[in-house]
Design a protein around this motif. Structure first.
Motif, short mmCIF file in Angstrom:
data_model
loop_
_atom_site.label_atom_id
_atom_site.label_comp_id
_atom_site.label_asym_id
_atom_site.label_seq_id
_atom_site.Cartn_x
_atom_site.Cartn_y
_atom_site.Cartn_z
N LYS A 1 -9.57 3.01 0.72
CA LYS A 1 -8.56 2.85 1.77
C LYS A 1 -9.11 2.03 2.92
CE LYS A 1 -5.11 5.12 2.38
NZ LYS A 1 -3.68 4.85 2.25
N THR A 2 -8.22 1.34 3.61
CA THR A 2 -8.63 0.50 4.73
C THR A 2 -9.33 1.35 5.80
OG1 THR A 2 -6.78 -0.99 4.31
CG2 THR A 2 -7.81 -1.14 6.47
N LYS B 1 -10.69 3.24 8.91
CA LYS B 1 -9.92 3.87 9.99
C LYS B 1 -10.00 3.05 11.28
CE LYS B 1 -9.38 8.25 12.49
NZ LYS B 1 -7.91 8.17 12.46
N MET C 1 -7.51 0.31 11.02
CA MET C 1 -6.16 0.82 11.16
C MET C 1 -5.85 1.18 12.61
SD MET C 1 -4.64 0.43 8.38
CE MET C 1 -3.15 1.16 9.01
N LYS D 1 -8.17 -5.24 -2.66
CA LYS D 1 -9.33 -4.81 -1.89
C LYS D 1 -10.63 -5.45 -2.40
CE LYS D 1 -7.69 -2.23 1.34
NZ LYS D 1 -7.92 -2.56 2.75
N ILE E 1 -5.11 -5.09 5.52
CA ILE E 1 -4.24 -3.92 5.68
C ILE E 1 -3.04 -4.08 4.74
CG2 ILE E 1 -2.78 -2.65 7.30
CD1 ILE E 1 -4.67 -3.77 9.53
N ASN F 1 2.79 0.72 2.71
CA ASN F 1 2.97 1.69 1.63
C ASN F 1 4.05 1.31 0.63
OD1 ASN F 1 5.23 2.18 3.27
ND2 ASN F 1 5.18 4.39 2.94
N ASP G 1 -1.57 1.79 3.32
CA ASP G 1 -2.25 2.28 4.51
C ASP G 1 -1.33 2.86 5.58
OD1 ASP G 1 -4.72 1.33 3.44
OD2 ASP G 1 -4.18 -0.69 4.09
N TYR G 2 -0.05 2.50 5.55
CA TYR G 2 0.84 3.01 6.61
C TYR G 2 2.28 3.01 6.13
CZ TYR G 2 2.10 -1.89 7.62
OH TYR G 2 2.55 -3.18 7.53
#
Length: 443
Positions: A31-32, A34, A37, A226, A233, A236, A253-254
Motif C-alpha cells: 500500500k502507498t 502513509k 497519503m 506499484k 497514489i 479505490n 488507497d482512498y
C-alpha cells in the motif's frame, strides 16, 4: 501413502486458499506509504478535467456513445477534433488561481480515446487533426507551475475489440473478445506509457463495475503499477465494490464518493469528485453552481476530513468557459483569505452540516459559519481544554463563553464578514487534533 496425502493437502491449500486470500491482501502489502497519503490529503483541493472529441456534440463523455450519439458517429468524432485554442499553461494557471493543488485529466475515458500518443491503439490524439500530446503538455505545465499532475484512466474500453463489452449497460459478452490480452497487453502497456513518460502523482481509476473486470485483475494491476512506481497514489475504483468507503477488500488507497460530500471519516482517506456544472464533459448552457455552493462544498468536504476534486469540462476548441474560470477564481480569492482553515488541516471534530463545519490544525480550531440567520452557535463536548481567544480570520474578535462542562457558546454578529463562509479561528490551550469526534444532538 501418508506422504502422498500430505502432498495432496499442501497442493489443495496452495491452489484454493491462497488465491482467495491474495485477492484481498496482496495489494495491502505494498500500500502507498502513509506519509505520502498524508501529503495528498493535506492538498484538499484539486481540478478534475473531463475532455475529449465528444465535446463536438456537447453530450456526456463515454456514456452518450450509442445513446445520444450513434456509435459510428461517436467513434469518428476524433477525426474532426482540432482544439486549436488548447493552452496547457492557461488550464494549469486556472487551477492555480482557484487555489487548487493538483490536477487530474481524463487521459482515457470509457470510449477508449487516448489523449496521448499511445502505441497500443490508433484511437488517440495523434490521429486527430490536432496531433499534439495533450497529456504531455499538461504534465509539463503542472511541473512548471508547481501543481501535482494526476491521470484518470478507466478499466473500461468500449471501443477496443478485445474488451468484451462495447456499449454502456451491455450484458452480452462479445465471444471474439480476449480480456486477458486486453488487460495484459493493452491496459498494462498504456499504463506503463503513462507512468514512465509522465510520472503522475496519482492515478484515478474508474469503470470497475462491469463483469469482465475481476477482483483478481484489480489486485494484479495494483501490484504491477506499484512495481513501476511504488509511490504513485491509486484510488479505490481499481477494485470491485464500494466507492464511497474503504473496506477490507478495497484495492487502492482512498475512497471516492461521487457528486456527494463524503461523511466525516477520521480513519480512511477520501476524496469527493463533483462537477462545477451538471455534466462532466462540456455542455452548452449547462447550469453552474453558485459561488456559495462551491465554497461551502469545499469547506464541508474539508470539515469531513476529505479532499474535493472539482470538475470542469473544457469546450471543443480547447478553451475553458470564461464563466467557469471566473467562478474558480472567486473560490481562489476566498482561499487567499481563508486558506489556512482548509489546507493541511484535519476535519472534525463535528460532522459538517448546513449551518457550520469545523477544521483543525495544531492548537487552532476553525469554525466555518454558513448562515447569517443564526445569532449564536453552541459547540458541545470540548472538555479538558480551554478556549483562549477567538476572532474571525482577517477580522474582529468574536464573543464567546465557555461553560464548566467545556461547551462553548459563540455570539454571532448581525452581519458576517463573508456571505459565503465566514471562518472563526479559536486558539486553544492544547492540540485540537486530539479532540475525539463529537456527536451533536439533532434538534
Amino acid at each position: 501413502m501418508k506422504k502422498l496425502c500430505l502432498l495432496f493437502i499442501s497442493f489443495f491449500f496452495l491452489t484454493t486458499l491462497l488465491p482467495a486470500q491474495s485477492t484481498q491482501e496482496v495489494a495491502a502489502n505494498i500500500k502507498t506509504n502513509k506519509k505520502i497519503m498524508n501529503g495528498f490529503m493535506d492538498l484538499r483541493f484539486g481540478m478534475f478535467i473531463h475532455w475529449g472529441p465528444v465535446t463536438l456534440r456537447g453530450t456526456e463523455i463515454g456514456w452518450s456513445r450509442g445513446n445520444q450519439v450513434p456509435v459510428e458517429e461517436y467513434d469518428n468524432l476524433y477525426k474532426e477534433f482540432d482544439p486549436v485554442l488548447f493552452d496547457a499553461d492557461k488550464w494549469v494557471k486556472t487551477a492555480k488561481d482557484a487555489g487548487m493543488k493538483y490536477l487530474t485529466i481524463t487521459a482515457k475515458h470509457h470510449d477508449g480515446f487516448c489523449l496521448w500518443p499511445t502505441a497500443f491503439t490508433e484511437h488517440n490524439i495523434m490521429h486527430s487533426q490536432y496531433k499534439k500530446d495533450i497529456v504531455g503538455e499538461l504534465a509539463k505545465a503542472c511541473k512548471k507551475q508547481g501543481i501535482k499532475f494526476c491521470i484518470y484512466f478507466t478499466v473500461l474500453d468500449w471501443y477496443d475489440p478485445n474488451y468484451p463489452n462495447h456499449l454502456p449497460g451491455q450484458k452480452e459478452i462479445d465471444p471474439k473478445a480476449n480480456m486477458n490480452k486486453f488487460v495484459n497487453t493493452t491496459m498494462k502497456g498504456e499504463l506503463k506509457e503513462l507512468i514512465t513518460r509522465y510520472h503522475p502523482y496519482m492515478l484515478w481509476f474508474d469503470g470497475d463495475w462491469e463483469k469482465p473486470w475481476t477482483q483478481e485483475y484489480a489486485v494484479e494491476m495494483y501490484n504491477y503499477l506499484k512495481s513501476l512506481d511504488p509511490n504513485v497514489i491509486i484510488n479505490n475504483r481499481l477494485g470491485k465494490g464500494d466507492h464511497v468507503e474503504m473496506t477490507s477488500t478495497s484495492v487502492g488507497d482512498y475512497a471516492t464518493p461521487e457528486q456527494t460530500i463524503g461523511a466525516l471519516n477520521m480513519k480512511d482517506p477520501w476524496e469527493t469528485c463533483m462537477t462545477i456544472c451538471q455534466q462532466w464533459a462540456w455542455k452548452p448552457n449547462d447550469k453552474m453552481k453558485s459561488l456559495k455552493e462551491c465554497i461551502q462544498t469545499l469547506a464541508k468536504t474539508s470539515g469531513g476530513n476529505g479532499n474535493l476534486l472539482f470538475n470542469v469540462g473544457p469546450m471543443l476548441d480547447g478553451r475553458m468557459e470564461e464563466r467557469q474560470i471566473q467562478r474558480l477564481k472567486e473560490m481562489g480569492d476566498w482561499l487567499k483569505i481563508y486558506g489556512e482553515s482548509i489546507y493541511n488541516t484535519k476535519g472534525g471534530p463535528y460532522a459538517p452540516n448546513d449551518t457550520f463545519a469545523t477544521t483543525r490544525k495544531g492548537n487552532k480550531l476553525f469554525v466555518h459559519i454558513f448562515s447569517d440567520k443564526i445569532k449564536s452557535l453552541s459547540l458541545p463536548g470540548l472538555t479538558d481544554l480551554k478556549v483562549l481567544r477567538a476572532h474571525f480570520i482577517g477580522g474582529a474578535k468574536v464573543s464567546f463563553t465557555q461553560e464548566t462542562n467545556g461547551d462553548v457558546v459563540i455570539s454571532l454578529p448581525a452581519q458576517l464578514p463573508n456571505e459565503n463562509d465566514s471562518v472563526i479561528e479559536f486558539d486553544l490551550n492544547s492540540n485540537a487534533e486530539n479532540i475525539p469526534v463529537i456527536t451533536m444532538n439533532k434538534n
